[in-house]
Design a protein around this motif. Structure first.
Motif, PDB file in Angstrom:
ATOM      1  N   GLU A 260       0.829  -1.207   0.000  1.00  0.00           N
ATOM      2  CA  GLU A 260       0.000   0.000   0.000  1.00  0.00           C
ATOM      3  C   GLU A 260       0.866   1.262   0.000  1.00  0.00           C
ATOM      4  O   GLU A 260       0.593   2.214  -0.741  1.00  0.00           O
ATOM      5  N   VAL A 261       1.901   1.271   0.834  1.00  0.00           N
ATOM      6  CA  VAL A 261       2.796   2.424   0.903  1.00  0.00           C
ATOM      7  C   VAL A 261       3.505   2.615  -0.434  1.00  0.00           C
ATOM      8  O   VAL A 261       3.587   3.734  -0.958  1.00  0.00           O
ATOM      9  N   ASN A 262       4.006   1.541  -1.014  1.00  0.00           N
ATOM     10  CA  ASN A 262       4.689   1.631  -2.308  1.00  0.00           C
ATOM     11  C   ASN A 262       3.758   2.164  -3.396  1.00  0.00           C
ATOM     12  O   ASN A 262       4.154   3.017  -4.193  1.00  0.00           O
ATOM     13  N   SER A 263       2.519   1.686  -3.434  1.00  0.00           N
ATOM     14  CA  SER A 263       1.554   2.172  -4.421  1.00  0.00           C
ATOM     15  C   SER A 263       1.273   3.652  -4.216  1.00  0.00           C
ATOM     16  O   SER A 263       1.216   4.429  -5.172  1.00  0.00           O
ATOM     17  N   PHE A 264       1.086   4.050  -2.958  1.00  0.00           N
ATOM     18  CA  PHE A 264       0.824   5.449  -2.640  1.00  0.00           C
ATOM     19  C   PHE A 264       1.997   6.327  -3.074  1.00  0.00           C
ATOM     20  O   PHE A 264       1.812   7.375  -3.708  1.00  0.00           O
ATOM     21  N   LEU A 265       3.221   5.907  -2.735  1.00  0.00           N
ATOM     22  CA  LEU A 265       4.395   6.702  -3.091  1.00  0.00           C
ATOM     23  C   LEU A 265       4.613   6.770  -4.595  1.00  0.00           C
ATOM     24  O   LEU A 265       5.009   7.812  -5.121  1.00  0.00           O
ATOM     25  N   THR A 266       4.326   5.691  -5.295  1.00  0.00           N
ATOM     26  CA  THR A 266       4.432   5.704  -6.752  1.00  0.00           C
ATOM     27  C   THR A 266       3.452   6.718  -7.339  1.00  0.00           C
ATOM     28  O   THR A 266       3.800   7.493  -8.231  1.00  0.00           O
ATOM     29  N   ALA A 267       2.231   6.726  -6.819  1.00  0.00           N
ATOM     30  CA  ALA A 267       1.231   7.688  -7.291  1.00  0.00           C
ATOM     31  C   ALA A 267       1.675   9.120  -6.979  1.00  0.00           C
ATOM     32  O   ALA A 267       1.523  10.022  -7.820  1.00  0.00           O
TER      33      ALA A 267
ATOM     34  N   LYS B 242       5.743  14.468 -10.816  1.00  0.00           N
ATOM     35  CA  LYS B 242       6.283  14.564 -12.176  1.00  0.00           C
ATOM     36  C   LYS B 242       5.346  15.368 -13.075  1.00  0.00           C
ATOM     37  O   LYS B 242       5.789  16.184 -13.876  1.00  0.00           O
ATOM     38  N   ALA B 243       4.042  15.132 -12.938  1.00  0.00           N
ATOM     39  CA  ALA B 243       3.061  15.847 -13.754  1.00  0.00           C
ATOM     40  C   ALA B 243       3.085  17.338 -13.440  1.00  0.00           C
ATOM     41  O   ALA B 243       2.954  18.168 -14.346  1.00  0.00           O
ATOM     42  N   VAL B 244       3.272  17.689 -12.177  1.00  0.00           N
ATOM     43  CA  VAL B 244       3.329  19.098 -11.788  1.00  0.00           C
ATOM     44  C   VAL B 244       4.632  19.727 -12.277  1.00  0.00           C
ATOM     45  O   VAL B 244       4.643  20.855 -12.751  1.00  0.00           O
ATOM     46  N   ALA B 245       5.745  18.990 -12.181  1.00  0.00           N
ATOM     47  CA  ALA B 245       7.053  19.507 -12.576  1.00  0.00           C
ATOM     48  C   ALA B 245       7.226  19.569 -14.084  1.00  0.00           C
ATOM     49  O   ALA B 245       7.929  20.430 -14.595  1.00  0.00           O
ATOM     50  N   ALA B 246       6.581  18.678 -14.823  1.00  0.00           N
ATOM     51  CA  ALA B 246       6.781  18.586 -16.272  1.00  0.00           C
ATOM     52  C   ALA B 246       6.453  19.878 -17.018  1.00  0.00           C
ATOM     53  O   ALA B 246       7.252  20.309 -17.844  1.00  0.00           O
ATOM     54  N   PRO B 247       5.331  20.533 -16.774  1.00  0.00           N
ATOM     55  CA  PRO B 247       5.041  21.751 -17.531  1.00  0.00           C
ATOM     56  C   PRO B 247       6.057  22.868 -17.290  1.00  0.00           C
ATOM     57  O   PRO B 247       6.391  23.607 -18.203  1.00  0.00           O
ATOM     58  N   SER B 248       6.592  22.988 -16.079  1.00  0.00           N
ATOM     59  CA  SER B 248       7.489  24.098 -15.783  1.00  0.00           C
ATOM     60  C   SER B 248       8.953  23.801 -16.085  1.00  0.00           C
ATOM     61  O   SER B 248       9.681  24.684 -16.513  1.00  0.00           O
ATOM     62  N   THR B 249       9.402  22.584 -15.872  1.00  0.00           N
ATOM     63  CA  THR B 249      10.829  22.286 -16.047  1.00  0.00           C
ATOM     64  C   THR B 249      11.104  21.217 -17.085  1.00  0.00           C
ATOM     65  O   THR B 249      12.248  20.921 -17.355  1.00  0.00           O
ATOM     66  N   GLY B 250      10.108  20.599 -17.618  1.00  0.00           N
ATOM     67  CA  GLY B 250      10.322  19.534 -18.588  1.00  0.00           C
ATOM     68  C   GLY B 250      10.184  18.171 -17.967  1.00  0.00           C
ATOM     69  O   GLY B 250       9.491  17.330 -18.488  1.00  0.00           O
ATOM     70  N   ALA B 251      10.825  17.926 -16.845  1.00  0.00           N
ATOM     71  CA  ALA B 251      10.712  16.641 -16.136  1.00  0.00           C
ATOM     72  C   ALA B 251      11.562  16.692 -14.879  1.00  0.00           C
ATOM     73  O   ALA B 251      12.507  17.470 -14.785  1.00  0.00           O
ATOM     74  N   MET B 252      11.231  15.844 -13.929  1.00  0.00           N
ATOM     75  CA  MET B 252      12.023  15.740 -12.706  1.00  0.00           C
ATOM     76  C   MET B 252      13.145  14.740 -12.976  1.00  0.00           C
ATOM     77  O   MET B 252      12.896  13.654 -13.477  1.00  0.00           O
ATOM     78  N   ASP B 253      14.385  15.137 -12.663  1.00  0.00           N
ATOM     79  CA  ASP B 253      15.493  14.226 -12.937  1.00  0.00           C
ATOM     80  C   ASP B 253      15.634  13.170 -11.835  1.00  0.00           C
ATOM     81  O   ASP B 253      15.063  13.287 -10.761  1.00  0.00           O
ATOM     82  N   ASP B 254      16.393  12.126 -12.146  1.00  0.00           N
ATOM     83  CA  ASP B 254      16.560  10.999 -11.227  1.00  0.00           C
ATOM     84  C   ASP B 254      17.177  11.423  -9.902  1.00  0.00           C
ATOM     85  O   ASP B 254      16.792  10.934  -8.844  1.00  0.00           O
TER      86      ASP B 254
END
Length: 111
Positions: free
Chosen positions: A59-66, A72-84
């Protein structure tokens, strides 16, 4: 994660998530182990506890993945993508454990 008694004195397994943007609590009720118990009862209790821990971890892993996907969706429009590297700072490095029986590997000695 810890097994803790709840207000009605029945034990539970809990994990708490907290971030600057919110919190989330995961909880599974556990059957109480009797004061006097047999080996069979103790084995059954430990088996149920292990199962609850595994389920809670899923459950924790699923929550954290979400949450990571949301970030990533929030960061993508402003910076392109979140790096590793940024992901590791935010979420830690993923550690995958193999639950298979680990047997020692015998390697021949070179003399």
């Amino acid at each position: 994660m810890a097994a803790q008694p709840t207000s009605d004195h029945s034990p539970s397994l809990k994990a708490d998530y907290a971030s600057p943007t919110g919190t989330h609590q995961f909880e599974h009720s556990l059957k109480a182990l009797p004061v006097q118990f047999s080996t069979v009862e103790k084995t059954a209790y430990l088996s149920a506890l292990r199962s609850s821990v595994t389920h809670l971890q899923e459950e924790v892993n699923s929550f954290l993945t979400a949450k990571m996907e949301e970030d990533k969706a929030v960061a993508a429009p402003s910076t392109g993508a979140m790096d590793d590297k940024k992901e590791e700072e935010n979420y830690g490095e993923e550690v995958v454990e193999d639950e298979a029986l680990r047997l020692p590997i015998h390697q021949p000695h070179e003399d």
